[in-house]
Enzyme design. Sequence first.
Site, PDB file in Angstrom:
ATOM      1  CB  CYS A 134     -33.791  -0.560 -30.643  1.00 21.65           C
ATOM      2  SG  CYS A 134     -32.555  -1.231 -31.772  1.00 21.65           S
ATOM      3  CB  CYS A 137     -31.612  -3.488 -29.808  1.00 22.99           C
ATOM      4  SG  CYS A 137     -30.988  -2.049 -30.669  1.00 22.99           S
ATOM      5  CG  ASP A 138     -34.403  -4.452 -27.064  1.00 25.30           C
ATOM      6  OD1 ASP A 138     -33.267  -4.902 -26.789  1.00 25.30           O
ATOM      7  OD2 ASP A 138     -34.766  -3.313 -26.751  1.00 25.30           O
TER       8      ASP A 138
HETATM    9  P1  FAD Z   1     -24.965   7.605 -28.109  1.00 21.48           P
HETATM   10  O1  FAD Z   1     -24.810   6.264 -27.550  1.00 21.48           O
HETATM   11  O2  FAD Z   1     -26.340   8.168 -28.278  1.00 21.48           O
HETATM   12  O3  FAD Z   1     -24.095   8.609 -27.214  1.00 21.48           O
HETATM   13  C1  FAD Z   1     -24.220   9.988 -27.358  1.00 21.48           C
HETATM   14  C2  FAD Z   1     -23.322  10.659 -26.353  1.00 21.48           C
HETATM   15  O4  FAD Z   1     -23.322  12.056 -26.602  1.00 21.48           O
HETATM   16  C3  FAD Z   1     -23.731  10.492 -24.893  1.00 21.48           C
HETATM   17  O5  FAD Z   1     -22.598  10.123 -24.163  1.00 21.48           O
HETATM   18  C4  FAD Z   1     -24.186  11.872 -24.454  1.00 21.48           C
HETATM   19  O6  FAD Z   1     -23.848  12.147 -23.100  1.00 21.48           O
HETATM   20  C5  FAD Z   1     -23.355  12.726 -25.384  1.00 21.48           C
HETATM   21  N1  FAD Z   1     -23.880  14.074 -25.605  1.00 21.48           N
HETATM   22  C6  FAD Z   1     -25.060  14.475 -26.119  1.00 21.48           C
HETATM   23  N2  FAD Z   1     -25.136  15.816 -26.111  1.00 21.48           N
HETATM   24  C7  FAD Z   1     -23.961  16.276 -25.604  1.00 21.48           C
HETATM   25  C8  FAD Z   1     -23.426  17.554 -25.319  1.00 21.48           C
HETATM   26  N3  FAD Z   1     -24.097  18.684 -25.574  1.00 21.48           N
HETATM   27  N4  FAD Z   1     -22.192  17.634 -24.795  1.00 21.48           N
HETATM   28  C9  FAD Z   1     -21.458  16.520 -24.515  1.00 21.48           C
HETATM   29  N5  FAD Z   1     -21.921  15.280 -24.772  1.00 21.48           N
HETATM   30  C10 FAD Z   1     -23.158  15.153 -25.288  1.00 21.48           C
HETATM   31  N6  FAD Z   1     -27.469  -1.097 -30.316  1.00 21.48           N
HETATM   32  C11 FAD Z   1     -26.922  -2.309 -30.489  1.00 21.48           C
HETATM   33  O7  FAD Z   1     -26.050  -2.459 -31.349  1.00 21.48           O
HETATM   34  N7  FAD Z   1     -27.317  -3.383 -29.728  1.00 21.48           N
HETATM   35  C12 FAD Z   1     -28.254  -3.281 -28.738  1.00 21.48           C
HETATM   36  O8  FAD Z   1     -28.612  -4.275 -28.089  1.00 21.48           O
HETATM   37  C13 FAD Z   1     -28.828  -2.000 -28.515  1.00 21.48           C
HETATM   38  N8  FAD Z   1     -29.754  -1.840 -27.545  1.00 21.48           N
HETATM   39  C14 FAD Z   1     -30.257  -0.584 -27.316  1.00 21.48           C
HETATM   40  C15 FAD Z   1     -31.164  -0.422 -26.271  1.00 21.48           C
HETATM   41  C16 FAD Z   1     -31.679   0.826 -26.019  1.00 21.48           C
HETATM   42  C17 FAD Z   1     -32.650   1.004 -24.856  1.00 21.48           C
HETATM   43  C18 FAD Z   1     -31.296   1.950 -26.815  1.00 21.48           C
HETATM   44  C19 FAD Z   1     -31.864   3.326 -26.530  1.00 21.48           C
HETATM   45  C20 FAD Z   1     -30.411   1.783 -27.861  1.00 21.48           C
HETATM   46  C21 FAD Z   1     -29.879   0.519 -28.130  1.00 21.48           C
HETATM   47  N9  FAD Z   1     -28.969   0.318 -29.158  1.00 21.48           N
HETATM   48  C22 FAD Z   1     -28.405  -0.912 -29.349  1.00 21.48           C
HETATM   49  C23 FAD Z   1     -28.559   1.416 -30.057  1.00 21.48           C
HETATM   50  C24 FAD Z   1     -27.201   1.966 -29.614  1.00 21.48           C
HETATM   51  O9  FAD Z   1     -27.271   2.260 -28.251  1.00 21.48           O
HETATM   52  C25 FAD Z   1     -26.845   3.205 -30.415  1.00 21.48           C
HETATM   53  O10 FAD Z   1     -26.854   2.912 -31.798  1.00 21.48           O
HETATM   54  C26 FAD Z   1     -25.448   3.701 -30.042  1.00 21.48           C
HETATM   55  O11 FAD Z   1     -25.364   3.929 -28.652  1.00 21.48           O
HETATM   56  C27 FAD Z   1     -25.096   4.986 -30.789  1.00 21.48           C
HETATM   57  O12 FAD Z   1     -23.839   5.394 -30.332  1.00 21.48           O
HETATM   58  P2  FAD Z   1     -23.340   6.896 -30.449  1.00 21.48           P
HETATM   59  O13 FAD Z   1     -21.967   6.887 -29.892  1.00 21.48           O
HETATM   60  O14 FAD Z   1     -23.543   7.391 -31.824  1.00 21.48           O
HETATM   61  O15 FAD Z   1     -24.311   7.779 -29.551  1.00 21.48           O
END
Ligand code: FAD
Length: 307
Positions: A134, A137-138
């Site tokens: 990302c 992000c980084d």
């Molecule tokens: P996610 O965070 O992907 O969460 C998905 C959830 O769904 C998880 O809890 C998982 O357990 C659950 N899940 C999946 N399948 C199932 C299932 N079958 N049953 C039940 N639960 C399930 N964004 C920023 O804004 N700033 C940052 O500094 C930043 N740094 C990042 C660093 C890294 C290493 C990464 C990988 C991403 C980073 N991001 C950052 C991006 C950010 O993390 C994502 O945009 C954000 O987390 C998306 O949120 P979400 O709730 O859509 O999904």
Amino acid sequence: MSKVYGVIIIGSGPAGYTAALYAARSNLSVLVLQGYQTGGQLMQTSEVENYPGFEEGILGPEMMEKFEKQAQRFGAEMIPEDVIAVDFTSRPFVVTTDSGEYRSRAVVIATGASAKWLGLPSEKRLQGRGVSACATCDGFFFKNKDLVVIGGGDTAMEEATFLTRYANHVTLVHRRDTFRASKIMQDRASKNPKISFLMDAEVTEVLGDDAVTGVRVRNVKTGETLEVPVQGVFLAIGHQPNTDLFKGIINTDDVGYIVPVENTMTNIPGVFAAGDVTDHRYRQAITAAGDGCRAAIDLERWLESQG
Ligand code: FAD
């Protein structure tokens, strides 16, 4: 008969927890099936510096614990299990995990997306220590560094170009001799004096013990290898939305991202989607949280309309 929740939220990233907070504060009974990656993608990172409200930055896992507690404070229940099946053919909806079946009047899908990685052990070991998926992000952590971006599509061009704001130099490594990226994005990158290209090349190892010091690259045509000294490696080879569970049930695009039909509501009335599972463009915690809020407000209004 088991309890019928107002809403079941599948996923516990910023989108899922924000949907839970809003739904619980509107007096709905809320169950969050958190999945085994409780807290979502931010559990894999250290500093988050771009989420408003934390002026000094905050560790990803610490921030997600705060999200969880805030939703629990208003009564949201949490179960840290993966959903293994859904039945949206009749109401109440039925959502199944290893521990049993749960029923609800509405569902929010917030299962996120996963970045695609090369699958190298060295890449995994150095994630968060110079290896990232990302740039938004980084990128800021790589001021005046030399970097590698891996990929050949629009995202790779965009990330390479974006990273030149901070980096000393960016080498874009692509395993073919032509790019998938649109011409305009390619032109922009190739005119940038801070970007150079290594074509027909694949990264076979990320070098470094505690931090990235370089990458080993192999020419796929000649087999020749070379080491490129860099301090950061950015993967830009795509993301995979976590939607296998909903195949054939919920409308998605070709890649698998959920395509809502009206605001956050999917093709199944009463089933909503929020966060990275619907978003191939922004992929940020703040946008995912914003989406979770929208889904909760949409479902509250939808439930009201159902009487
Ligand atoms: P996610 O965070 O992907 O969460 C998905 C959830 O769904 C998880 O809890 C998982 O357990 C659950 N899940 C999946 N399948 C199932 C299932 N079958 N049953 C039940 N639960 C399930 N964004 C920023 O804004 N700033 C940052 O500094 C930043 N740094 C990042 C660093 C890294 C290493 C990464 C990988 C991403 C980073 N991001 C950052 C991006 C950010 O993390 C994502 O945009 C954000 O987390 C998306 O949120 P979400 O709730 O859509 O999904």
